[in-house]
Design an enzyme around this catalytic site. Structure first.
Site, PDB file in Angstrom:
ATOM      1  CG  HIS A  26      -1.823  -1.188   1.305  1.00 59.10           C
ATOM      2  ND1 HIS A  26      -1.370  -2.447   1.668  1.00 59.10           N
ATOM      3  CD2 HIS A  26      -3.153  -1.308   1.060  1.00 59.10           C
ATOM      4  CE1 HIS A  26      -2.396  -3.286   1.644  1.00 59.10           C
ATOM      5  NE2 HIS A  26      -3.486  -2.627   1.277  1.00 59.10           N
ATOM      6  CG  HIS A 261      -6.109   1.947  -0.571  1.00 59.10           C
ATOM      7  ND1 HIS A 261      -5.989   0.652  -0.105  1.00 59.10           N
ATOM      8  CD2 HIS A 261      -6.522   2.674   0.488  1.00 59.10           C
ATOM      9  CE1 HIS A 261      -6.316   0.601   1.175  1.00 59.10           C
ATOM     10  NE2 HIS A 261      -6.650   1.818   1.554  1.00 59.10           N
ATOM     11  CD  GLU A 412     -19.867  -6.276  24.862  1.00 57.59           C
ATOM     12  OE1 GLU A 412     -20.873  -6.494  25.556  1.00 57.59           O
ATOM     13  OE2 GLU A 412     -19.864  -5.507  23.878  1.00 57.59           O
ATOM     14  CG  HIS A 474     -28.053 -13.377  27.015  1.00 59.77           C
ATOM     15  ND1 HIS A 474     -28.747 -12.873  25.953  1.00 59.77           N
ATOM     16  CD2 HIS A 474     -27.709 -12.315  27.793  1.00 59.77           C
ATOM     17  CE1 HIS A 474     -28.843 -11.551  26.075  1.00 59.77           C
ATOM     18  NE2 HIS A 474     -28.217 -11.190  27.171  1.00 59.77           N
TER      19      HIS A 474
END
Length: 666
Positions: A26, A261, A412, A474
């Site tokens: 890149h 890129h 999280e 869950h």
């Protein structure tokens, strides 16, 4: 004396030429950010290339890790032990210059980046660690911990959701020594980002509570230097520099396009760029005047020497603090830690209580936590459920920077990547909790912990259908098995307080690998053990119940299923059958044992085997073999009380006994 543009062009041509030689990479971002990097690495950053591990150095994170040749170029130019031959070997097998930066402090690479946005979160963790370490050890007249954290990021980092989690948290924490440089070039692989990324990034970060400097001309060295100075002047907020750049700047026919890129520029365009920028040196050659202007070894040595004089004065006035700081930064645990864990395990074994292992974990933290000032805990808004808060914990925030407990909020992924940054910085052992099923949110950060061999501790509670009424959203099913597949990651699923204490000791002592502690919501039965069995827990798998002579069959169980299996084995023993029960809280630890030990626990000649775990069955075939049986669960759970679910899915002593009898009859 070379001009600043000529100095920046050294980065551009090293990057272009290395990508071209590798036929992959890149080049656009290094070319676009070269002017910013020149100002930062030559004027702003404090570091010593002659001693990359000097721990009061400023930290630099390349969150847009695909721009790795920018980092490798400045490391080479400033005098780090990265040779021109290393640059020639960009992206080659076993080179020091992989496609994306891989953590190697000895080379100047602070953290592994590539998965976009995580480097930003790592930088937040590093800045947080610096502030907290300073609060622990700095004293009037002795700012012995005093460095800053800088990070580069691009549009991709800003699009990733983790950038929101980490930046919001950093703003709330008021991390004034954190500076983020946003490469606003408007281009990603698919083209101009306005079609899919129309955010007002400056206003977004202002809403987080950041100090935002915008717009900054990313190709004007004076404007860049002024922006860095403005960032340093604001001490109560992190700073964002919104730098407008042109991707592939200097390439006359391709700059500003997606073609710059993620692919080589091409020999023809490289030649045109050399002509356009007046760069006459051939590939991988730097003019001596430019090389001399980039060499930061003498400047870095002076900076470290000045600091070491400060350290000597600090050590003389505060010898105990200096000794503790040195111990923590070297990763050595205090001598009082191991005895504290041993005492906890002995007490748990004698007490014979039967709490949930999440409660056992909290009790273990309360027992040995005070011996570990480097322990820094937290939870993703599940503190009471995870049991991660110690009795003596102090909330760590802007008002209490010397605290030891972080309320991460419902973040999280951000929590996990921030902990990686804390661990990479040094001086702390971070742990953080959430429900096991939500480890999916954080999975790539957990993988990065393992890839970097960082001693992060993940406390995952509510580990099975034992979650009960919250239902299948869950209730983890595949999670334990999938985490066991992650290389260089330890996982413990203890069955009671004694195993939980040993699991925590293993996690704390494992400074070269992360650990997942898998803990139950529901109460679990205590298991009696001899001293030899207690000692064997650390091996990851051991004989919990044995029989005289060679066993007819072996049952292997983990966590909440150990007690169920124990009841079945004892019932069969009463009926005259010789069945061994192996508790295996950590398959990763067990697999590291020598072959003689593993065969003593699981003798090859005893092929009649049953494994019991409230999760997918796939991982256990390696232990039970093709003639064995596995009591597991290969479907999602249900919403009901835990006892009913265990009955429904066959996790009962009666069903385990039936499975054992079936293999005995085979």
């Amino acid at each position: 004396m070379p001009t600043r543009r000529q100095l920046a062009n050294a980065i551009r041509f090293l990057s272009m030429d290395a990508v071209q030689k590798a036929k992959a990479g890149h080049p656009g971002a290094p070319m676009g950010m070269a002017d910013i990097a020149e100002v930062l690495w030559r004027e702003v950053l404090r570091y010593n290339p002659g001693n990359p591990g000097w721990w009061n150095r400023d930290r630099f994170v390349l969150s847009n890790g695909h721009a790795s040749m920018l980092l490798y170029s400045v490391l080479h130019l400033t005098g780090y032990p990265l040779s021109m031959e290393d640059l020639r070997n960009f992206r080659q097998f076993h080179s020091k210059t992989p496609g994306h930066p891989e953590r190697d402090v000895a080379l100047g690479v602070e953290t592994t980046t590539g998965p976009l946005g995580q480097g930003l979160a790592n930088a937040v963790g590093m800045a947080l660690a610096e502030r907290t370490l300073g609060a622990h050890f700095n004293r009037p007249g002795h700012a012995i911990v005093d460095h800053r954290t800088y990070a580069f990021c691009g549009d991709g980092c800003m699009m990733e959701g983790i950038s929101h989690e980490a930046a919001s948290f950093a703003g709330t924490q008021k991390l004034g020594k954190l500076t983020l440089v946003y490469d606003d070039n408007g281009i990603s692989i698919d083209g101009k980002v306005r079609g899919w990324f129309a955010d007002d990034t400056a206003k977004r970060f202002e809403a987080y509570g950041w100090h935002v400097i915008t717009p900054v001309d990313g190709h004007d060295a004076a404007a860049i230097a002024a922006a860095f100075a403005a960032a340093r002047a604001v001490e109560d907020r992190p700073s964002l520099l919104c730098c407008r750049t042109v991707i592939g700047w200097g390439a006359p026919h391709k700059q500003g396009s997606a073609a710059m890129h993620g692919e080589p520029v091409g020999l023809e365009e490289i030649a045109a760029t050399r002509a356009n920028l007046g760069w006459t040196s051939p590939p991988f050659e730097i003019p001596e005047d430019i090389r001399g202007a980039w060499d930061m070894r003498a400047k870095g040595a002076r900076a470290e020497s000045d600091w070491r004089a400060q350290w000597s004065a600090y050590e003389a006035e505060h010898p105990a603090l200096a000794a503790q700081l040195s111990r923590r930064l070297s990763g050595v645990l205090p001598e009082s830690f191991a005895p504290a864990v041993d005492e906890f395990v002995a007490h748990a074994q004698a007490d014979a209580a039967s709490p949930a292992t999440r409660a056992c974990s909290q009790a273990a933290l309360n027992a040995f936590g005070p011996q570990l000032p480097e322990l820094i805990g937290g939870s993703a808004d599940l503190t009471p459920s995870n049991g991660t808060l110690r009795k003596d914990s102090v909330t760590l925030d802007a008002a209490q920077p010397g605290g030891d407990y972080l309320h991460y909020g419902v973040r999280e992924f951000g929590m996990s990547a921030i902990m990686n940054g804390i661990a990479a910085h040094g001086g702390f052992i971070p742990y953080g909790g959430t429900f096991l099923t939500f480890s999916d949110y954080a999975r790539n950060a957990v993988r990065m912990s393992a890839l970097m061999r960082l001693g992060v501790v993940y406390v995952y509670t509510h580990d099975s259908i034992g979650v009960g009424e919250d239902g299948p959203t869950h209730q983890p099913i595949e999670h334990v098995a999938s985490l066991r597949l992650v290389p260089q990651l330890d996982l413990w699923r203890p069955c009671d307080a004694a195993e939980t204490g040993v699991a925590w000791r293993s996690a704390i002592e494992s400074r070269g690998a992360p650990t997942c502690l898998i803990l139950s919501r529901q109460a679990l039965a205590h298991q009696t053990r001899t001293p030899a069995q207690v000692a064997a827990i650390a091996r990851g798998g051991y004989v919990l119940i044995d029989t005289g002579g060679t066993p007819e069959a072996i049952v292997i169980a983990t966590g909440s299923e150990v007690g169920i299996a124990a009841d079945a084995v004892r019932a069969l023993a009463a009926a005259g059958r010789r069945v061994r029960l192996v508790s295996m809280p950590s398959t990763s630890s067990f697999e590291r044992q020598d072959e003689a030990y593993k065969r003593s626990v699981l003798p090859d000649e005893v092929w009649r085997r049953v494994a019991v775990e409230a999760g997918v069955r796939e991982p256990w075939w390696r232990y039970v073999g093709p003639k064995g049986r596995i009591i597991g669960i290969d479907r999602y759970g249900e919403s009901a009380p835990a006892k009913e679910l265990f009955q429904h899915f066959g996790f009962t002593a009666e069903n385990v006994r039936s499975a054992i009898e079936a293999v005995l009859a085979a």
